[in-house]
Design a protein around this motif. Sequence first.
Motif, PDB file in Angstrom:
ATOM      1  N   PHE A 113       2.588   4.186  30.618  1.00  0.00           N
ATOM      2  CA  PHE A 113       2.089   3.699  31.904  1.00  0.00           C
ATOM      3  C   PHE A 113       3.215   3.065  32.718  1.00  0.00           C
ATOM      4  CE2 PHE A 113      -1.126   3.788  28.701  1.00  0.00           C
ATOM      5  CZ  PHE A 113      -2.239   4.306  29.337  1.00  0.00           C
ATOM      6  N   ARG A 114       3.408   3.565  33.923  1.00  0.00           N
ATOM      7  CA  ARG A 114       4.410   2.963  34.807  1.00  0.00           C
ATOM      8  C   ARG A 114       3.869   2.977  36.226  1.00  0.00           C
ATOM      9  NH1 ARG A 114      10.110   5.747  32.715  1.00  0.00           N
ATOM     10  NH2 ARG A 114       9.665   5.475  30.490  1.00  0.00           N
ATOM     11  N   HIS A 115       4.045   1.840  36.896  1.00  0.00           N
ATOM     12  CA  HIS A 115       3.550   1.726  38.258  1.00  0.00           C
ATOM     13  C   HIS A 115       4.562   2.340  39.206  1.00  0.00           C
ATOM     14  CE1 HIS A 115       1.317   0.186  41.592  1.00  0.00           C
ATOM     15  NE2 HIS A 115       0.388  -0.188  40.740  1.00  0.00           N
ATOM     16  N   GLU A 116       4.514   3.674  39.347  1.00  0.00           N
ATOM     17  CA  GLU A 116       5.458   4.390  40.203  1.00  0.00           C
ATOM     18  C   GLU A 116       4.692   5.036  41.344  1.00  0.00           C
ATOM     19  OE1 GLU A 116       8.910   6.033  38.458  1.00  0.00           O
ATOM     20  OE2 GLU A 116       7.819   6.531  36.614  1.00  0.00           O
ATOM     21  N   ARG A 117       5.426   5.567  42.321  1.00  0.00           N
ATOM     22  CA  ARG A 117       4.774   6.304  43.403  1.00  0.00           C
ATOM     23  C   ARG A 117       4.427   7.689  42.885  1.00  0.00           C
ATOM     24  NH1 ARG A 117       5.992   9.537  47.653  1.00  0.00           N
ATOM     25  NH2 ARG A 117       8.206   9.705  47.156  1.00  0.00           N
ATOM     26  N   GLY A 121       5.296  15.631  39.007  1.00  0.00           N
ATOM     27  CA  GLY A 121       6.161  15.271  37.883  1.00  0.00           C
ATOM     28  C   GLY A 121       6.348  13.777  37.688  1.00  0.00           C
ATOM     29  N   ARG A 122       5.621  12.979  38.461  1.00  0.00           N
ATOM     30  CA  ARG A 122       5.742  11.523  38.321  1.00  0.00           C
ATOM     31  C   ARG A 122       4.353  10.909  38.477  1.00  0.00           C
ATOM     32  NH1 ARG A 122      10.055   8.609  38.077  1.00  0.00           N
ATOM     33  NH2 ARG A 122      11.487  10.128  38.955  1.00  0.00           N
ATOM     34  N   TYR A 123       3.868  10.322  37.418  1.00  0.00           N
ATOM     35  CA  TYR A 123       2.494   9.804  37.418  1.00  0.00           C
ATOM     36  C   TYR A 123       2.490   8.369  36.908  1.00  0.00           C
ATOM     37  CZ  TYR A 123       2.173  14.806  37.675  1.00  0.00           C
ATOM     38  OH  TYR A 123       2.376  16.100  38.060  1.00  0.00           O
ATOM     39  N   VAL A 258      23.856   7.289  32.841  1.00  0.00           N
ATOM     40  CA  VAL A 258      23.828   5.938  32.254  1.00  0.00           C
ATOM     41  C   VAL A 258      22.492   5.567  31.622  1.00  0.00           C
ATOM     42  CG1 VAL A 258      25.654   5.060  33.711  1.00  0.00           C
ATOM     43  CG2 VAL A 258      23.287   4.842  34.465  1.00  0.00           C
ATOM     44  N   ARG A 259      21.395   6.238  31.988  1.00  0.00           N
ATOM     45  CA  ARG A 259      20.069   5.961  31.438  1.00  0.00           C
ATOM     46  C   ARG A 259      19.503   4.632  31.959  1.00  0.00           C
ATOM     47  NH1 ARG A 259      17.348   8.476  30.900  1.00  0.00           N
ATOM     48  NH2 ARG A 259      16.169   7.845  29.110  1.00  0.00           N
ATOM     49  N   GLY A 260      18.186   4.573  31.994  1.00  0.00           N
ATOM     50  CA  GLY A 260      17.522   3.442  32.627  1.00  0.00           C
ATOM     51  C   GLY A 260      17.341   2.197  31.785  1.00  0.00           C
TER      52      GLY A 260
HETATM   53  P1  ATP Z   1      13.180   9.230  35.933  1.00  0.00           P
HETATM   54  O1  ATP Z   1      14.631   9.067  36.235  1.00  0.00           O
HETATM   55  O2  ATP Z   1      12.636  10.597  36.269  1.00  0.00           O
HETATM   56  O3  ATP Z   1      12.339   8.108  36.462  1.00  0.00           O
HETATM   57  P2  ATP Z   1      13.327   7.854  33.418  1.00  0.00           P
HETATM   58  O4  ATP Z   1      14.767   7.701  33.157  1.00  0.00           O
HETATM   59  O5  ATP Z   1      12.567   6.716  33.986  1.00  0.00           O
HETATM   60  O6  ATP Z   1      13.073   9.154  34.332  1.00  0.00           O
HETATM   61  P3  ATP Z   1      12.660   7.907  30.616  1.00  0.00           P
HETATM   62  O7  ATP Z   1      12.186   6.523  30.587  1.00  0.00           O
HETATM   63  O8  ATP Z   1      13.944   8.255  30.019  1.00  0.00           O
HETATM   64  O9  ATP Z   1      12.606   8.430  32.131  1.00  0.00           O
HETATM   65  O10 ATP Z   1      11.515   8.850  30.002  1.00  0.00           O
HETATM   66  C1  ATP Z   1      11.791  10.086  29.369  1.00  0.00           C
HETATM   67  C2  ATP Z   1      11.111  11.210  30.089  1.00  0.00           C
HETATM   68  O11 ATP Z   1       9.762  10.901  30.386  1.00  0.00           O
HETATM   69  C3  ATP Z   1      11.696  11.549  31.443  1.00  0.00           C
HETATM   70  O12 ATP Z   1      12.821  12.348  31.303  1.00  0.00           O
HETATM   71  C4  ATP Z   1      10.568  12.287  32.103  1.00  0.00           C
HETATM   72  O13 ATP Z   1      10.528  13.629  31.660  1.00  0.00           O
HETATM   73  C5  ATP Z   1       9.366  11.556  31.596  1.00  0.00           C
HETATM   74  N1  ATP Z   1       8.879  10.570  32.576  1.00  0.00           N
HETATM   75  C6  ATP Z   1       9.380   9.349  32.845  1.00  0.00           C
HETATM   76  N2  ATP Z   1       8.650   8.724  33.797  1.00  0.00           N
HETATM   77  C7  ATP Z   1       7.636   9.587  34.133  1.00  0.00           C
HETATM   78  C8  ATP Z   1       6.534   9.518  35.031  1.00  0.00           C
HETATM   79  N3  ATP Z   1       6.291   8.438  35.765  1.00  0.00           N
HETATM   80  N4  ATP Z   1       5.704  10.590  35.098  1.00  0.00           N
HETATM   81  C9  ATP Z   1       5.920  11.692  34.344  1.00  0.00           C
HETATM   82  N5  ATP Z   1       6.941  11.799  33.480  1.00  0.00           N
HETATM   83  C10 ATP Z   1       7.800  10.757  33.351  1.00  0.00           C
END
Ligand code: ATP
Length: 432
Positions: A113-117, A121-123, A258-260
């Motif tokens: 679960f993430r509060h994103e827009r 491909g982003r939920y 660099v990864r998040g």
């Molecule tokens: P992004 O840069 O796209 O936000 P992230 O670095 O936040 O990705 P990770 O936390 O590394 O993503 O998660 C691993 C994988 O999970 C991502 O590569 C992506 O395929 C998927 N993912 C991450 N966030 C979401 C989301 N909000 N909705 C759908 N898939 C997601």
Amino acid sequence: MADKLTAVKGMNDIAPPQSAHWEWLEERLRGLMQRYGYRCLRTPIVEPTALFVRGLGEVTDIVEKEMYSFEDRLNGEQLTLRPENTAGVVRAVLESNLLYDGGKRLYYMGPMFRHERPQRGRYRQFHQFGAEALGFAGPDVDAELIVLACDLWDELGLTGVELEINSLGQPAERQAHRQALIAYLQAHDDQLDEDAKRRLHSNPLRILDTKNPAMQALVNAAPRLMDYLGHESLDHFNRLRALLEAHGIAYRINPRLVRGMDYYNLSVFEFVTTQLGSQGTVCAGGRYDGLFEQIGGKPAPAVGWALGMERILELLKEQGKLPEPPVPDAYAIVPDAASMGQVMPVLRALRAHGVRVQMHAASLDGMGSMKSQFKKADGSGARHALIFGPDELQQGQVSIKALRADPGGPAAEQRSFALTEVATWAVDLRPV
Ligand code: ATP
Ligand code: MG
């Protein structure tokens, strides 16, 4: 009428026929993990908020703005719907002392679960499948995990998924690079956007990851972490590269990868595609040797990745690689509701013999005509209709009609079988 209730924005139902694609993907993943010796770990969806704050780092997108957090109404405990599951896996491994007899290979899958827009491909509720190798120092398991992911693309039939790798070195090396990076960015502060200014002292490495086109030239010329790595870090990286090359796996070194999350060190990698618009990362991971200590455990090396299941399915769809949804082997046509007592046990026996049978069930206005039942049978995609008409039943028989004759083969015929000999005719109905 009451107001219609709808799902929470960014959180999706997964209904048939799409749910069959999910099950198919999950089966492929489970089979592959078994072949690599990874075993399933299931952890709770709710964890203490502190796990993510300490594990992921306070100055990360997730902790700063994406977490669904709430207070337990009974004891006031701060809780969070998991935004990722590496921290949860490490917590569980520590809590149950799973490394007591050596390293463990684990996998998980489920909602995050993430509060994103919300966008393609982003939920806000999405699903990850993750693989983690804990207690191994690498780079052999780093390579194993990357090879495993490549095998998955092959098994799914996916193409155009490219591997990028980098090394984040060790904390001391990052510290030295950080000083140089801050100095460089400060010297060009007129070119920094708001986000970058905010991160300049808290998390300057993440500025390299910016998607702002106006800052690309600036970050491209920034001091490279790779140039600050010592002998051991470089050796780890080069051994990983050699192992990938031994497998014939193509990769690109991306010095800005660099990864998040703050927990990564040494190897980091992403699998990216250009076919999903800006949500192009389908799988990402790296080594996180510091995470055990960060959440209060004895230090242990670890490495892992997570893939976004929605993005993988979207890519499969884009490439026309999704399987046809499963269809029943047979559809049971039952003209008379009163015969159900005789018919249903036969269907049950068929299923015990491995046949996928769907029975015609009554709707509000009854069983429907033979004709309408045949229509349903056809629409179900079943290969056979089982006809339990009054004449058949009286003789203790069922008629089987092929609904989908082999193209070019003999015309579909109708044959009768004894109800008492299910085992013999079940063989003809089973999936080919
Ligand atoms: P992004 O840069 O796209 O936000 P992230 O670095 O936040 O990705 P990770 O936390 O590394 O993503 O998660 C691993 C994988 O999970 C991502 O590569 C992506 O395929 C998927 N993912 C991450 N966030 C979401 C989301 N909000 N909705 C759908 N898939 C997601
Ligand atoms: Mg993100």
